[in-house]
Design a protein around this motif. Structure first.
Motif, PDB file in Angstrom:
ATOM      1  N   ASP A 227       0.813  -1.224   0.000  1.00 19.04           N
ATOM      2  CA  ASP A 227       0.000   0.000   0.000  1.00 19.04           C
ATOM      3  C   ASP A 227       0.839   1.265   0.000  1.00 19.04           C
ATOM      4  O   ASP A 227       0.441   2.276  -0.581  1.00 19.04           O
ATOM      5  CB  ASP A 227      -0.920  -0.003   1.232  1.00 19.04           C
ATOM      6  N   ILE A 228       1.996   1.222   0.666  1.00 21.43           N
ATOM      7  CA  ILE A 228       2.840   2.409   0.814  1.00 21.43           C
ATOM      8  C   ILE A 228       4.281   1.994   0.527  1.00 21.43           C
ATOM      9  O   ILE A 228       4.762   0.978   1.046  1.00 21.43           O
ATOM     10  CB  ILE A 228       2.746   2.988   2.239  1.00 21.43           C
ATOM     11  N   TYR A 229       4.946   2.785  -0.286  1.00 19.71           N
ATOM     12  CA  TYR A 229       6.347   2.490  -0.614  1.00 19.71           C
ATOM     13  C   TYR A 229       7.195   3.722  -0.356  1.00 19.71           C
ATOM     14  O   TYR A 229       7.001   4.764  -0.982  1.00 19.71           O
ATOM     15  CB  TYR A 229       6.470   2.052  -2.073  1.00 19.71           C
ATOM     16  N   PHE A 230       8.150   3.604   0.564  1.00 24.03           N
ATOM     17  CA  PHE A 230       9.098   4.678   0.862  1.00 24.03           C
ATOM     18  C   PHE A 230      10.361   4.365   0.064  1.00 24.03           C
ATOM     19  O   PHE A 230      11.124   3.465   0.407  1.00 24.03           O
ATOM     20  CB  PHE A 230       9.385   4.742   2.363  1.00 24.03           C
ATOM     21  N   ILE A 237      14.856  -2.219  -8.240  1.00 25.49           N
ATOM     22  CA  ILE A 237      14.208  -2.545  -6.968  1.00 25.49           C
ATOM     23  C   ILE A 237      12.856  -1.847  -6.872  1.00 25.49           C
ATOM     24  O   ILE A 237      11.836  -2.453  -6.520  1.00 25.49           O
ATOM     25  CB  ILE A 237      15.106  -2.164  -5.779  1.00 25.49           C
ATOM     26  N   SER A 238      12.826  -0.576  -7.218  1.00 26.00           N
ATOM     27  CA  SER A 238      11.573   0.170  -7.159  1.00 26.00           C
ATOM     28  C   SER A 238      10.577  -0.335  -8.198  1.00 26.00           C
ATOM     29  O   SER A 238       9.371  -0.377  -7.938  1.00 26.00           O
ATOM     30  CB  SER A 238      11.834   1.668  -7.352  1.00 26.00           C
ATOM     31  N   ILE A 242       6.829  -1.432  -7.059  1.00 22.99           N
ATOM     32  CA  ILE A 242       5.656  -0.756  -7.608  1.00 22.99           C
ATOM     33  C   ILE A 242       4.773  -1.730  -8.383  1.00 22.99           C
ATOM     34  O   ILE A 242       3.543  -1.611  -8.385  1.00 22.99           O
ATOM     35  CB  ILE A 242       6.096   0.429  -8.486  1.00 22.99           C
ATOM     36  N   SER A 243       5.378  -2.739  -9.012  1.00 21.46           N
ATOM     37  CA  SER A 243       4.585  -3.725  -9.758  1.00 21.46           C
ATOM     38  C   SER A 243       3.658  -4.518  -8.855  1.00 21.46           C
ATOM     39  O   SER A 243       2.661  -5.094  -9.325  1.00 21.46           O
ATOM     40  CB  SER A 243       5.507  -4.678 -10.520  1.00 21.46           C
ATOM     41  N   LYS A 276       3.170   2.848 -16.455  1.00 20.45           N
ATOM     42  CA  LYS A 276       1.837   2.291 -16.709  1.00 20.45           C
ATOM     43  C   LYS A 276       1.202   1.803 -15.416  1.00 20.45           C
ATOM     44  O   LYS A 276       0.001   2.007 -15.190  1.00 20.45           O
ATOM     45  CB  LYS A 276       1.934   1.141 -17.711  1.00 20.45           C
ATOM     46  N   ALA A 277       1.990   1.150 -14.558  1.00 19.82           N
ATOM     47  CA  ALA A 277       1.460   0.655 -13.286  1.00 19.82           C
ATOM     48  C   ALA A 277       0.960   1.805 -12.416  1.00 19.82           C
ATOM     49  O   ALA A 277      -0.116   1.722 -11.814  1.00 19.82           O
ATOM     50  CB  ALA A 277       2.537  -0.145 -12.546  1.00 19.82           C
ATOM     51  N   LEU A 278       1.739   2.888 -12.349  1.00 22.21           N
ATOM     52  CA  LEU A 278       1.320   4.047 -11.559  1.00 22.21           C
ATOM     53  C   LEU A 278       0.012   4.616 -12.084  1.00 22.21           C
ATOM     54  O   LEU A 278      -0.889   4.986 -11.311  1.00 22.21           O
ATOM     55  CB  LEU A 278       2.409   5.123 -11.588  1.00 22.21           C
TER      56      LEU A 278
END
Length: 340
Positions: A227-230, A237-238, A242-243, A276-278
């Motif tokens: 749900d949350i990514y810092f 890695i990101s 995010i995927s 696209k995912a965002l």
């Protein structure tokens, strides 16, 4: 006259973009401590090395809020020290002060307007924490999670932090847990760091990105999605994190250390799949920078959080400490102790 040691930028990184200790040079000279009205003489206690400084080694930092370091000139960053002489009515001899623009020197004549007084009792005498947990990294973590993370207690959220054993990540994960995230998963580069995240900082799990498949590890430790990514690192890695994010999730863009050695703007461009995912999942992505110190936030951080720190001794080791930090040699905040 004072005997002063200082660090200047000797050269910029080569074609591979990797900084090396030889990019810096330590010089020793005699300097006059004569003060003008409003100035103070400060003795440096601790200096900070931070990932964003890699951008300052370039001719163009790629960010309009950062100025490049100039070749042959003294570099600067976060520092803390003690006033040895003063012609500033607001800053008396013996007090402790800090600044985001502290020259890498053993002694400095500085304009008092650039300095902020620090009460050593506020950090229980651990003055190096002024550069970490209760300084810019800690504030960036706190404000990022609190203002952009949208943590909702009781909603069973999962937070992932990359660069989780660093200065910002180690604080961000603790805040996420305290604010109500059900699962807090940190990504870092060694088993030792993973163990520290879980046993010392209370993370749910640690993932060593150098060992095994990171996507599989994320699915194992984040079974309900993310749900949350810092984000402290960017790059592959990101993309992997995010995927696996849930629709309506939030990305807090704190740093992109994996991309700093490349000739790209800040923030670096995203891959097409990640863009696209965002978009398709309506995931928000915010950039967060803390530029000011707030006493209430400082007290909050120091009173309730565990602080990890790696300390190197001696101004002659500034270059080594910086390059070690850039390759993950630190656990928690990397600082250099200059004088007692």
């Amino acid at each position: 006259m004072l005997n002063v040691k200082r660090v200047v930028l000797r050269s910029r990184p080569g074609k591979d973009g990797l900084p090396v200790p030889e990019n810096f040079r330590v010089e020793e000279l005699m300097k006059s401590p004569e003060l003008k009205e409003g100035q103070v003489l400060v003795r440096t206690l601790f200096l900070s090395v931070d990932p964003y400084m890699r951008c300052r080694m370039n001719d163009d930092t790629g960010a309009d809020y950062l100025l490049p370091w100039r070749l042959g000139e003294v570099v600067d960053g976060g520092g803390v020290g003690v006033v040895e002489a003063s012609k500033n009515q607001a800053l008396s001899v013996g007090i402790t002060v800090t600044s985001f623009s502290w020259p890498w020197q053993t002694y400095n004549v500085m304009d008092g307007s650039l300095l902020q007084e620090v009460d050593p009792e506020m950090v229980d005498g651990h003055l190096s924490h002024v550069l970490g947990a209760v300084g810019m990294p800690g504030l960036t973590a706190l404000l990022g999670v609190r203002e952009k993370g949208h943590v909702t207690p009781g909603s069973h959220q999962t937070m992932v932090i990359s660069g989780a054993a660093g200065a910002c990540g180690s604080i961000a994960g603790q805040i996420g847990r305290l604010d109500g995230c059900e699962r807090v998963v940190g990504i870092c580069g060694s088993e030792q760091k993973c163990q520290a995240l879980v046993t010392e900082l209370g993370f749910t799990a640690g993932i060593n990105y150098k060992k095994g498949d990171i996507s599989s590890a994320l699915r194992e430790h984040c079974p309900a999605g993310i749900d949350i990514y810092f984000d402290n690192v960017g790059g592959p890695i990101s993309d992997a994190v995010i995927s696996q994010m849930n629709p309506g999730g939030h990305v807090i863009l704190c740093g992109q250390i994996s991309q700093y050695n490349k000739d790209v703007p800040y923030p670096p461009p995203l891959s097409e799949d990640t863009q696209k995912a965002l978009c398709h999942k309506n995931i928000t992505r915010y950039m967060k920078i803390a530029n000011d110190i707030n006493l209430l936030y400082i007290l909050f951080l120091f009173l309730i959080l565990q602080v990890l720190e790696t300390v190197v001794n001696g101004i002659e080791n500034m270059g080594e400490a910086f390059c070690s930090m850039m390759t993950g040699g630190n656990i928690g905040k990397q600082v250099v102790k200059i004088t007692d």
